[in-house]
Design a protein around this motif. Structure first.
Motif, PDB file in Angstrom:
ATOM      1  N   ALA A  37      37.838  45.595  43.230  1.00  0.00           N
ATOM      2  CA  ALA A  37      37.426  44.863  41.722  1.00  0.00           C
ATOM      3  C   ALA A  37      36.260  44.539  41.807  1.00  0.00           C
ATOM      4  N   ASP A  38      35.346  44.598  40.981  1.00  0.00           N
ATOM      5  CA  ASP A  38      34.073  43.824  40.994  1.00  0.00           C
ATOM      6  C   ASP A  38      34.112  42.663  40.519  1.00  0.00           C
ATOM      7  N   ASP A  39      35.348  42.116  39.703  1.00  0.00           N
ATOM      8  CA  ASP A  39      35.454  40.695  39.301  1.00  0.00           C
ATOM      9  C   ASP A  39      37.256  40.433  39.230  1.00  0.00           C
ATOM     10  N   TRP A  40      37.573  39.277  39.254  1.00  0.00           N
ATOM     11  CA  TRP A  40      38.782  39.155  39.371  1.00  0.00           C
ATOM     12  C   TRP A  40      39.312  37.669  38.803  1.00  0.00           C
ATOM     13  N   GLY A  41      40.132  37.316  38.238  1.00  0.00           N
ATOM     14  CA  GLY A  41      40.652  36.005  37.776  1.00  0.00           C
ATOM     15  C   GLY A  41      41.916  35.848  37.512  1.00  0.00           C
ATOM     16  N   ARG A  42      42.363  34.535  37.187  1.00  0.00           N
ATOM     17  CA  ARG A  42      43.709  34.139  36.668  1.00  0.00           C
ATOM     18  C   ARG A  42      43.613  32.837  35.900  1.00  0.00           C
ATOM     19  N   TRP A  56      43.808  39.138  36.176  1.00  0.00           N
ATOM     20  CA  TRP A  56      43.230  40.268  35.513  1.00  0.00           C
ATOM     21  C   TRP A  56      42.025  40.581  36.600  1.00  0.00           C
ATOM     22  N   CYS A  57      41.607  41.879  36.457  1.00  0.00           N
ATOM     23  CA  CYS A  57      40.398  42.391  37.263  1.00  0.00           C
ATOM     24  C   CYS A  57      39.614  43.134  36.461  1.00  0.00           C
ATOM     25  N   ASP A  58      38.466  43.348  36.812  1.00  0.00           N
ATOM     26  CA  ASP A  58      37.283  44.135  36.218  1.00  0.00           C
ATOM     27  C   ASP A  58      36.686  45.148  37.031  1.00  0.00           C
ATOM     28  N   LEU A  59      36.910  46.249  36.650  1.00  0.00           N
ATOM     29  CA  LEU A  59      36.391  47.769  37.465  1.00  0.00           C
ATOM     30  C   LEU A  59      35.065  48.125  36.637  1.00  0.00           C
ATOM     31  N   VAL A  60      33.937  48.352  37.181  1.00  0.00           N
ATOM     32  CA  VAL A  60      32.737  48.711  36.593  1.00  0.00           C
ATOM     33  C   VAL A  60      32.525  50.044  36.905  1.00  0.00           C
TER      34      VAL A  60
END
Length: 62
Positions: A37-42, A56-60
């Motif tokens: 992932a490019d970024d992730w959080g909770r 969650w995670c973001d994929l660019v």
């Protein structure tokens, strides 16, 4: 960007510094998410009587 999320009924969020051994029976999924992932959080969820954690995670797109 694509955001993928997952809700878990556990109120205990996963640790941000999780390290899983190759033969571990738990925790490897989040290690893979962090690696890809490019970024992730909770964050905790609390609505009505429901308690849990949203991860969650973001994929660019490349």
């Amino acid at each position: 960007m694509l955001r993928i999320g997952e809700w878990d009924a556990s109120p205990v969020p996963p640790p941000r510094d999780l390290v899983a051994a190759p033969d571990a029976e738990a925790g490897r999924g989040l290690v893979l998410v962090r690696a890809c992932a490019d970024d992730w959080g909770r964050h905790p969820l609390r609505q009505g009587g429901d308690i849990g954690t949203y991860v969650w995670c973001d994929l660019v797109a490349a």
